[in-house]
Design an enzyme around this catalytic site. Structure first.
Site, short mmCIF file in Angstrom:
data_model
loop_
_atom_site.label_atom_id
_atom_site.label_comp_id
_atom_site.label_asym_id
_atom_site.label_seq_id
_atom_site.Cartn_x
_atom_site.Cartn_y
_atom_site.Cartn_z
N SER A 59 0.83 -1.20 0.00
CA SER A 59 0.00 0.00 0.00
C SER A 59 0.87 1.26 0.00
O SER A 59 1.70 1.43 -0.89
CB SER A 59 -0.96 -0.05 1.19
OG SER A 59 -2.05 0.81 0.99
N ASP A 211 -5.91 -4.06 -2.09
CA ASP A 211 -4.82 -3.67 -1.19
C ASP A 211 -4.11 -4.90 -0.61
O ASP A 211 -4.73 -5.84 -0.14
CB ASP A 211 -5.39 -2.82 -0.06
CG ASP A 211 -4.33 -2.10 0.74
OD1 ASP A 211 -3.51 -2.78 1.38
OD2 ASP A 211 -4.32 -0.86 0.73
#
Length: 354
Positions: A59, A211
């Site tokens: 991320s 993610d």
């Protein structure tokens, strides 16, 4: 450079024989809180005594990793520091007109708090009941434009200076996918940063990704299997523990997210500790298996005070505050624990993670 930093640097330079120590970095995700990791990286890059072997990231950590790696190619340590600053400046400028940013809210309502902003609360509510395929049908992601302005991904793939491992979560299989240097692209970074309530899943090679924090925040196993350095420095963004029990809906949701996004890291650290025990007991016969030493740079006392909404806060003053904290924490780690690199872990693994 402040006095503490100068003192550490002088001690390193005055050593008769300066030993360069290689470490691996593990960069957590956390949205705008990634500016803390930017500060940590900025400070570490000042020290010639430290070399980066591999970087595993997820991320916001994936963004920092890619920008840092590209900067090293373009201009060495100074180039990496410059590229990181440019990236975060671009992020802040891009967010200036966003209706959920403090600067916009301040002009509109006089309220700079995301947590209590009616506009942010409405946005948050919409993301819970309307999918990004409806709310964002054209799949616009401002991060893409910034990445393409700051990073030449072709050059990054062609001339790797550090091993990169970026994690994303396969939506259909639920498995982790770790992308390596030869696969680096803006789409890979978007996959690692894809918040499923805000952006559509990112398609890469006929598969779809969210993610990476759901399955690896960050993944440690690529650093153990594919890197020579046996020391891993975790740049921790999400607090492991909190002193109080959350009672409001926002606090409860935030704590659930923290626990979820730390769970994969804690599982891997347990495996590392188990492996270290086998090595110490002489029960591992293959020379390829060695003890892994863990270190951490964190600011839990700061992150515990920040609400979940602040992860979307790209206001420059806020980013610089986190960056400054990151530099100070990295300097303290250098001063207190750098001598342990190559010797032993500088954290109590059982106390912190088990």
């Amino acid at each position: 450079m402040n006095r503490a930093e100068s003192s550490f640097s002088r001690r390193r330079r005055s050593a008769r024989r300066q030993e360069v120590k290689s470490v691996n970095l593990a960069l957590q995700g956390g949205g705008a809180h990634g500016a803390f990791a930017w500060g940590v990286l900025d400070r570490l890059l000042e020290e010639d005594a430290i070399a980066f072997d591999g970087i595993s990231a997820t991320s916001a950590g994936a963004v920092n990793a890619v920008v840092c790696a590209y900067g090293l190619i373009k201009g060495g340590r100074g180039g990496a520091r410059q590229a990181l600053r440019e990236f975060w400046q671009q992020i802040s400028r891009t967010a200036l007109l966003s209706p959920i940013q403090p600067s916009f809210l301040d002009r509109l309502t006089g309220n700079r708090s995301l947590e209590t902003s009616p506009i942010f609360l409405l946005f948050h509510m919409l993301t819970q009941v309307v999918s990004p395929y409806e709310l964002n049908p054209f799949n616009y992601n401002p991060l893409l434009d910034v990445l393409e302005r700051v990073v030449d991904f072709e050059l990054l793939r062609r001339n790797p200076k550090v091993k990169l491992f970026l994690s994303a979560t396969n939506v259909r299989s639920g498995k982790i996918r770790v992308f390596e240097n030869h696969e680096m692209s803006a789409e890979v970074v978007l996959a690692s940063t894809c918040l499923p309530f805000i952006f559509q899943a990112v398609k890469i090679d006929e598969e779809y990704y969210w993610d990476g924090g759901y399955m690896g925040n960050p993944a440690l196993f690529p650093l153990i299997y594919h890197c020579e350095a046996a020391d891993i420095v975790v740049i921790q963004i999400n607090p492991i523990s909190r002193p109080t029990v959350p009672t409001t809906a926002a606090e409860i949701l935030n704590r659930i997210n923290e626990i979820s996004f730390n769970s994969s890291l804690m599982r891997e650290v347990r495996a590392v500790e188990f492996l270290n025990g086998l090595v110490n007991e002489g029960r591992v016969l293959t020379p390829d298996i060695r003890q892994v030493r863990l270190h951490a740079v964190e600011a839990d006392e700061v992150m515990q005070r920040l609400g979940a909404a602040s992860k979307l806060n790209a206001d420059w003053d806020f980013l610089i505050d986190l960056y400054t904290i990151g530099r100070k924490k990295a300097d303290a780690w250098l001063r207190d624990h750098f001598s342990k690199v190559g010797v032993k872990s500088s954290i109590d693994i059982r106390d912190k993670y088990l």
